[in-house]
Structures are given as structure tokens and as C-alpha cells.
Design a protein around this motif. Structure first.
Motif, PDB file in Angstrom:
ATOM      1  N   PRO A   1      16.839  16.126 -38.663  1.00 34.20           N
ATOM      2  CA  PRO A   1      15.476  16.557 -37.974  1.00 34.20           C
ATOM      3  C   PRO A   1      15.057  17.907 -37.847  1.00 34.20           C
ATOM      4  CG  PRO A   1      17.284  16.003 -36.632  1.00 34.20           C
ATOM      5  CD  PRO A   1      18.124  16.114 -37.963  1.00 34.20           C
ATOM      6  N   GLY A   2      15.214  18.638 -38.814  1.00 40.29           N
ATOM      7  CA  GLY A   2      14.789  20.053 -38.876  1.00 40.29           C
ATOM      8  C   GLY A   2      13.227  20.273 -38.791  1.00 40.29           C
ATOM      9  N   ILE A   3      12.682  21.496 -38.708  1.00 39.22           N
ATOM     10  CA  ILE A   3      11.148  21.730 -38.953  1.00 39.22           C
ATOM     11  C   ILE A   3      10.977  22.580 -39.948  1.00 39.22           C
ATOM     12  CG2 ILE A   3       9.013  22.584 -37.793  1.00 39.22           C
ATOM     13  CD1 ILE A   3      10.631  21.900 -35.061  1.00 39.22           C
ATOM     14  N   PRO A   4      10.105  22.311 -40.970  1.00 38.07           N
ATOM     15  CA  PRO A   4      10.058  23.092 -41.987  1.00 38.07           C
ATOM     16  C   PRO A   4       9.215  24.427 -41.633  1.00 38.07           C
ATOM     17  CG  PRO A   4       8.359  21.167 -42.075  1.00 38.07           C
ATOM     18  CD  PRO A   4       9.240  21.109 -41.031  1.00 38.07           C
ATOM     19  N   ALA A   5       9.493  25.237 -42.488  1.00 33.98           N
ATOM     20  CA  ALA A   5       8.846  26.794 -42.321  1.00 33.98           C
ATOM     21  C   ALA A   5       7.400  26.608 -42.324  1.00 33.98           C
ATOM     22  CB  ALA A   5       9.216  27.624 -43.535  1.00 33.98           C
ATOM     23  N   SER A   6       6.762  27.424 -41.599  1.00 33.56           N
ATOM     24  CA  SER A   6       5.158  27.528 -41.459  1.00 33.56           C
ATOM     25  C   SER A   6       4.585  27.525 -42.752  1.00 33.56           C
ATOM     26  CB  SER A   6       4.636  28.400 -40.516  1.00 33.56           C
ATOM     27  OG  SER A   6       5.043  29.805 -40.842  1.00 33.56           O
ATOM     28  N   ASN A   7       3.619  26.720 -42.820  1.00 36.61           N
ATOM     29  CA  ASN A   7       2.790  26.727 -44.319  1.00 36.61           C
ATOM     30  C   ASN A   7       1.239  26.897 -43.899  1.00 36.61           C
ATOM     31  OD1 ASN A   7       1.261  25.576 -46.516  1.00 36.61           O
ATOM     32  ND2 ASN A   7       3.058  25.228 -47.438  1.00 36.61           N
ATOM     33  N   PRO A   8       0.636  27.855 -44.977  1.00 33.86           N
ATOM     34  CA  PRO A   8      -0.694  27.844 -44.554  1.00 33.86           C
ATOM     35  C   PRO A   8      -1.767  26.894 -44.576  1.00 33.86           C
ATOM     36  CG  PRO A   8      -0.313  28.983 -46.604  1.00 33.86           C
ATOM     37  CD  PRO A   8       1.123  28.863 -45.863  1.00 33.86           C
ATOM     38  N   ALA A   9      -1.203  25.911 -45.031  1.00 32.26           N
ATOM     39  CA  ALA A   9      -2.077  24.685 -45.032  1.00 32.26           C
ATOM     40  C   ALA A   9      -1.695  23.622 -44.020  1.00 32.26           C
ATOM     41  CB  ALA A   9      -2.023  24.064 -46.471  1.00 32.26           C
ATOM     42  N   SER A  10      -0.880  23.989 -43.035  1.00 32.66           N
ATOM     43  CA  SER A  10      -0.412  23.199 -42.155  1.00 32.66           C
ATOM     44  C   SER A  10      -1.611  22.795 -41.085  1.00 32.66           C
ATOM     45  CB  SER A  10       0.988  23.485 -41.668  1.00 32.66           C
ATOM     46  OG  SER A  10       0.854  24.566 -40.725  1.00 32.66           O
ATOM     47  N   GLY A  11      -1.214  21.633 -40.466  1.00 30.02           N
ATOM     48  CA  GLY A  11      -2.251  21.603 -39.300  1.00 30.02           C
ATOM     49  C   GLY A  11      -1.800  20.391 -38.560  1.00 30.02           C
ATOM     50  N   VAL A  12      -2.771  19.391 -38.238  1.00 24.87           N
ATOM     51  CA  VAL A  12      -2.366  18.128 -37.679  1.00 24.87           C
ATOM     52  C   VAL A  12      -3.041  17.125 -38.303  1.00 24.87           C
ATOM     53  CG1 VAL A  12      -1.587  18.903 -35.456  1.00 24.87           C
ATOM     54  CG2 VAL A  12      -4.065  18.310 -35.773  1.00 24.87           C
ATOM     55  N   MET A  13      -2.535  15.705 -38.539  1.00 23.09           N
ATOM     56  CA  MET A  13      -3.217  14.752 -38.832  1.00 23.09           C
ATOM     57  C   MET A  13      -3.166  13.536 -37.764  1.00 23.09           C
ATOM     58  SD  MET A  13      -3.537  11.600 -40.597  1.00 23.09           S
ATOM     59  CE  MET A  13      -1.841  10.969 -41.037  1.00 23.09           C
ATOM     60  N   VAL A  14      -4.415  12.964 -37.690  1.00 26.89           N
ATOM     61  CA  VAL A  14      -4.537  12.277 -36.388  1.00 26.89           C
ATOM     62  C   VAL A  14      -5.189  11.117 -36.806  1.00 26.89           C
ATOM     63  CG1 VAL A  14      -5.866  11.975 -34.140  1.00 26.89           C
ATOM     64  CG2 VAL A  14      -5.092  14.049 -34.776  1.00 26.89           C
TER      65      VAL A  14
ATOM     66  N   TRP B   1      -8.847   8.231 -39.949  1.00 23.97           N
ATOM     67  CA  TRP B   1      -8.132   9.628 -39.800  1.00 23.97           C
ATOM     68  C   TRP B   1      -8.756  10.929 -40.181  1.00 23.97           C
ATOM     69  CZ3 TRP B   1      -8.055   7.032 -44.456  1.00 23.97           C
ATOM     70  CH2 TRP B   1      -8.304   7.875 -45.718  1.00 23.97           C
ATOM     71  N   TYR B   2      -8.322  12.087 -39.394  1.00 21.81           N
ATOM     72  CA  TYR B   2      -8.806  13.343 -39.577  1.00 21.81           C
ATOM     73  C   TYR B   2      -7.588  14.174 -39.844  1.00 21.81           C
ATOM     74  CZ  TYR B   2     -10.991  17.847 -38.750  1.00 21.81           C
ATOM     75  OH  TYR B   2     -11.403  19.208 -38.738  1.00 21.81           O
ATOM     76  N   ASP B   3      -7.601  14.792 -40.873  1.00 22.20           N
ATOM     77  CA  ASP B   3      -6.610  16.256 -41.172  1.00 22.20           C
ATOM     78  C   ASP B   3      -7.255  17.504 -40.929  1.00 22.20           C
ATOM     79  OD1 ASP B   3      -3.903  16.720 -42.272  1.00 22.20           O
ATOM     80  OD2 ASP B   3      -5.197  17.946 -43.332  1.00 22.20           O
ATOM     81  N   SER B   4      -6.762  18.381 -40.109  1.00 24.98           N
ATOM     82  CA  SER B   4      -7.287  19.731 -39.497  1.00 24.98           C
ATOM     83  C   SER B   4      -7.209  20.754 -40.665  1.00 24.98           C
ATOM     84  CB  SER B   4      -6.929  20.247 -38.329  1.00 24.98           C
ATOM     85  OG  SER B   4      -5.461  20.461 -38.411  1.00 24.98           O
TER      86      SER B   4
ATOM     87  N   GLU C   1      -4.882  -9.827 -27.556  1.00 28.03           N
ATOM     88  CA  GLU C   1      -4.843  -9.791 -29.033  1.00 28.03           C
ATOM     89  C   GLU C   1      -5.165  -8.332 -29.617  1.00 28.03           C
ATOM     90  OE1 GLU C   1      -7.113 -13.258 -30.128  1.00 28.03           O
ATOM     91  OE2 GLU C   1      -5.593 -14.724 -29.696  1.00 28.03           O
ATOM     92  N   PHE C   2      -5.627  -7.629 -28.934  1.00 27.88           N
ATOM     93  CA  PHE C   2      -6.322  -6.149 -29.077  1.00 27.88           C
ATOM     94  C   PHE C   2      -5.382  -5.103 -28.664  1.00 27.88           C
ATOM     95  CE2 PHE C   2      -9.739  -9.043 -29.471  1.00 27.88           C
ATOM     96  CZ  PHE C   2     -10.346  -8.774 -30.226  1.00 27.88           C
ATOM     97  N   THR C   3      -4.910  -4.202 -29.748  1.00 30.33           N
ATOM     98  CA  THR C   3      -4.386  -2.842 -29.446  1.00 30.33           C
ATOM     99  C   THR C   3      -4.982  -1.754 -30.154  1.00 30.33           C
ATOM    100  OG1 THR C   3      -2.228  -4.081 -29.512  1.00 30.33           O
ATOM    101  CG2 THR C   3      -2.102  -1.726 -29.907  1.00 30.33           C
ATOM    102  N   VAL C   4      -5.107  -0.567 -29.403  1.00 31.35           N
ATOM    103  CA  VAL C   4      -5.633   0.574 -29.752  1.00 31.35           C
ATOM    104  C   VAL C   4      -4.299   1.617 -30.087  1.00 31.35           C
ATOM    105  CG1 VAL C   4      -7.159   2.218 -29.419  1.00 31.35           C
ATOM    106  CG2 VAL C   4      -7.926   0.148 -28.836  1.00 31.35           C
ATOM    107  N   SER C   5      -4.345   2.216 -31.071  1.00 28.93           N
ATOM    108  CA  SER C   5      -3.396   3.307 -31.497  1.00 28.93           C
ATOM    109  C   SER C   5      -3.836   4.532 -31.782  1.00 28.93           C
ATOM    110  CB  SER C   5      -2.441   2.723 -32.605  1.00 28.93           C
ATOM    111  OG  SER C   5      -1.850   1.336 -32.105  1.00 28.93           O
ATOM    112  N   VAL C   6      -3.093   5.883 -31.380  1.00 30.91           N
ATOM    113  CA  VAL C   6      -3.772   7.057 -31.695  1.00 30.91           C
ATOM    114  C   VAL C   6      -2.178   7.707 -32.121  1.00 30.91           C
ATOM    115  CG1 VAL C   6      -4.626   9.025 -31.089  1.00 30.91           C
ATOM    116  CG2 VAL C   6      -5.628   6.928 -30.260  1.00 30.91           C
ATOM    117  N   GLY C   7      -2.277   8.548 -33.161  1.00 34.80           N
ATOM    118  CA  GLY C   7      -1.106   9.357 -33.386  1.00 34.80           C
ATOM    119  C   GLY C   7      -1.390  10.640 -33.669  1.00 34.80           C
ATOM    120  N   VAL C   8      -0.739  11.773 -33.508  1.00 35.81           N
ATOM    121  CA  VAL C   8      -0.662  13.007 -34.004  1.00 35.81           C
ATOM    122  C   VAL C   8       0.527  13.500 -34.578  1.00 35.81           C
ATOM    123  CG1 VAL C   8      -0.868  15.472 -33.010  1.00 35.81           C
ATOM    124  CG2 VAL C   8      -2.028  13.745 -31.833  1.00 35.81           C
TER     125      VAL C   8
END
Length: 448
Positions: free
Chosen positions: A245-258, A279-282, A219-226
């Protein structure tokens, strides 16, 4: 042509629905959450689950190909509040397909998923000058374009205890509260994205991501995403990103959201889904309107933009409870409730918390087992440190609806909203205090 077809389909659906009422005839972040009311074999026009009938879908599903096409439309009108008594219409047509790779390619536990979403229409808040923090027709947004919302591969392993998933994904497909049964955005979809939409992208926006789901107990599930947090995914001008399914041009505010989430799914007659996560956004950039930042203040405006980066990241926590309360009859008949709470860090967030509580009853009348009634109340808070006359205020929407399962393939919801202190304290973009808003509307959902 596509949008003309969707508008025509919505109008025709309403006409058919009223016809069925008098003839005795008997509805996803993003419309529908209800199972088809009748099996595929029942091919009566009024009771079958799809407008155009089965069209070979049952055979395709047996072979490993599951497809669907649904139109969701929201027509809403401002009765009071704002500066104009007007109406707006918005909606989306979405196509979904899942390929069972066990049946198609001999890879047990493998799935390929594809979802395309075409949105259209106008925002009532803008049309009526309602300074609300949350949309009063939630389906509007992210551009009137055809978006690639999902394209992923999922693999389950170890007796389905582990799932690995990767591709183009909206964060709300695997995290947060997933239902969308109300028209006010406060009660619909992934709540963190409702108040932090500048970097948490709800449906229909997707981004490259990888997700792991692990069932630590039955009954318990742990999930992690990047998730790639590049704001370039919000583009409405580059089809190589929003449709392909392209990749946008790099942006100075880009990072990862976890995001990280623990899910408890109690079994038995009173089923439920209880979520606790954060969640944490870098790559942080403080919302406009907070101290130390000169920006476009939501709901006020009038000052020049200036983006000031904050390198300490941004974060938040949330809980989501979806619980069946009673079993009042066969199948799904009974009471259900949800409670969502999201708190974003005070340092970077213009809207720093949101709470929503709602109830729904299925089988409102004994002779209408598929009909439903729902009501909800919520609040969105403006950061007390915001440079705005709405600072420290709470927007409080109340909503009630009756859901009529007109046919097996058509659902109508007749809806009323009352928004107290839109914007937090009622101030619009000109700094003028506005009245509470009364909004009436109807949601139409057609399964083709």
C-alpha cells in the motif's frame, strides 16, 4: 510455480467438468456473481461450493473472518478477422478476505477488506492482430503480476444509513456497473473505465481513495468518492505500489478523480439496481489522436508521442440498469437484463461513448436450475475529431454464451463473439482494413 498451478487447475477443472456431465453431476472488476448453489453442510464432491471443501470456512465466518480463493480463466481463439488465426489464454487468481470488526473487535458496523489478484496470460487482440478497441478476453491486462486490489476500512453508522470507506480501492468496487458475465470487455465491469482506461482504473488496479455512501431513503443511495488519479498506480515495476500500500511518486498529470452516483434498488420479486452518475478528473491530458495533439493513435500508430496537457479537466456521465424481468421458478430462475450507456467529453476522449445491452436467463432447462444462457450487443464510438482512419466509426460486438454449472464449485461458459468494424472502421496499426472478427472461447471459474 503459482501460474503453473493455475494453468494445471484450469485443465483439471475442465476434465472434471466433462466427467460430471456423464456422471450426472450438477461460477467477479472483478468473476462470479452467483450465490453458491448448495449450503456449506452438503459436503458431496459434486455439489459442494468449494473444490477442497469447507476447510473450516463456516466456523471462521461465524467468528467474523470471511475468506475466498477463486480462479478465473478465459481461453479464446480467433476464427476469422485480424491477420492470424490463433488462440490465447488469460486469467486471474484472486484471494479475498473480509473481517467483521463487530465480532472481532467490538466495533459494530466496521469491516476490513483485503483482495489480492494475480493475473497471467496473453491478449488475443495482440496475438491475432485484431485492431479492436475492447479486449476480446477481458481478464487480460494491467500486467502479469500480483496486485493489491483492495485494502480498506469501512464503517457503517446511523442504522447503516451512512457508510464511510477509505483505503486502496478500485473505483469499480463502489461505482459503475459491477457485473462481469461476458468475455468481451464491452459487457464487463465499469464501463467508464473501458473507454477511459488512461485515468479511470478498473479492477485489478487500486488507488488511495475515500468514499461516502448515504441512504437517503430505503431504496435510494447517494455516493461520492475522491480518488488519487496519479497514473503511477499503473506501474508493473514497483512492488511498493502495485503489491504494497505505497504511494507512487508524484506525476505532473496527477490530480483527483471524483465520481458521483445515485442508485435506486427497487424491491419485490423483480429486483434491480439503477445507477445514474458522472465523474470529473481534475488533471486532464487529451487522448492521443485528437486535433492539436500528436500522439500514438489507437489502432493506427506511426507518429511520435507528444503529451499536451489540457488544464480544463475531463468528465463524463453514465447510466447503468440491471433489472430482473421475470420470475420463472424458485430462487433465481428467470430473465434478467442490463443496459449501460457512458458518454465522455468530446474534447478529450478518443473513445467518446459506449452502449451495451444484454440479457441473461437462469435455469435454462427445468432440470438444470443453475445453468444460464446470455447474449449481448454493444457499440464503442471513436471520436469524429480523431486523427485516425477509424474516426467516427463504431465497433459493434455481439456475444452469446451458455453457462454450465458443472459442479457446485466449477462453472464453464461456452462463448462466441462476432466483432463488427474492430477499431471503429476496421483499420489496423498499419492502416490496413481488416475483416470482422469471429472469436470462440470458454471461461472457466473454480472456487477453491
Amino acid at each position: 510455480m503459482l501460474r503453473r498451478f493455475m494453468n494445471t487447475a484450469g485443465v483439471c477443472g475442465v476434465g472434471i467438468a466433462f466427467s460430471s456431465l456423464f456422471c450426472g453431476g450438477v461460477y467477479a472488476a472483478d468473476f462470479s456473481t452467483k450465490a453458491a448453489p448448495v449450503p456449506y453442510a452438503a459436503d458431496d464432491f459434486w455439489t459442494r461450493p468449494y473444490l477442497f471443501g469447507d476447510l473450516g470456512r463456516t466456523r471462521l465466518k461465524e467468528q467474523g473472518i470471511d475468506i475466498g480463493l477463486t480462479l478465473g480463466n478465459e481461453s479464446v481463439g480467433n476464427v476469422s478477422g485480424g491477420s492470424r488465426n490463433t488462440a490465447a489464454n488469460a486469467g486471474q487468481l484472486w484471494f479475498g478476505a473480509k473481517l467483521d470488526m463487530g465480532k472481532l473487535a467490538g466495533i459494530p458496523g466496521g469491516t476490513v477488506g483485503l483482495t489480492l489478484v494475480d493475473r497471467f496470460g496473453k491478449n488475443l487482440n495482440t496475438e491475432a492482430d485484431i485492431p479492436a478497441l475492447q479486449l476480446t478476453n477481458e481478464v487480460f491486462g494491467r500486467g502479469n503480476i500480483l496486485r493489491l486490489t483492495q485494502l480498506y476500512y469501512s464503517q457503517k453508522l446511523f442504522d447503516d444509513r451512512l457508510e464511510l470507506k477509505g483505503g486502496r480501492l478500485p473505483v469499480g468496487s463502489d461505482f459503475f456497473f459491477g457485473l462481469c458475465e461476458f468475455i468481451n470487455l464491452t459487457f464487463c465491469g465499469g464501463q467508464p473505465g473501458n473507454i477511459q482506461g488512461g485515468y479511470i482504473y478498473n479492477w485489478p488496479v487500486s488507488q488511495w481513495a475515500g468514499v461516502v455512501h448515504y441512504k437517503i431513503a430505503p431504496e435510494f443511495t447517494v455516493s461520492v468518492g475522491v480518488y488519487d488519479a496519479n497514473p503511477g498506480y499503473l506501474t508493473t515495476s514497483d512492488p511498493g505500489v502495485y503489491f504494497l500500500p505505497g504511494i507512487p511518486a508524484s506525476n505532473p498529470a496527477s490530480g483527483v478523480m471524483v465520481p458521483v452516483e445515485l442508485v435506486w434498488t427497487p424491491k419485490g420479486p423483480l429486483t434491480g439496481t439503477w445507477r445514474l452518475g458522472g465523474w470529473y478528473d481534475s488533471a486532464s491530458s487529451i487522448d492521443g489522436g485528437l486535433p492539436g495533439v500528436i500522439g500514438t493513435i489507437p489502432g493506427v500508430g506511426g507518429v511520435p508521442d507528444q503529451n499536451i496537457s489540457d488544464q480544463r479537466g475531463r468528465y463524463g456521465v453514465y447510466e447503468s440498469i440491471l433489472q430482473r424481468l421475470t420470475v420463472d421458478g424458485p430462487g433465481a430462475v428467470g430473465w434478467y437484463t442490463f443496459l449501460n450507456t457512458t458518454v465522455a467529453d468530446h474534447r478529450t476522449s478518443y473513445q467518446d461513448y459506449q452502449i451495451a445491452l444484454g440479457f441473461r436467463h437462469t435455469g435454462t432447462f427445468s432440470w438444470r436450475a443453475q445453468d444460464e444462457v446470455g447474449f449481448a450487443v454493444g457499440t464503442t464510438h471513436v471520436n469524429t475529431a480523431a486523427l485516425s482512419p477509424n474516426a467516427g466509426g463504431n465497433e459493434v460486438p455481439l456475444e452469446v454464451w451458455y453457462g454450465w454449472q458443472a459442479t457446485g464449485w466449477l462453472n464453464l461458459k461456452f462463448d462466441a463473439q462476432y466483432v463488427i468494424n474492430p477499431g471503429g472502421r476496421g483499420y489496423n496499426a498499419a492502416g490496413v482494413k481488416t475483416d470482422n472478427a469471429v472469436v470462440l472461447g470458454m471461461r472457466t471459474e473454480v472456487h477453491f
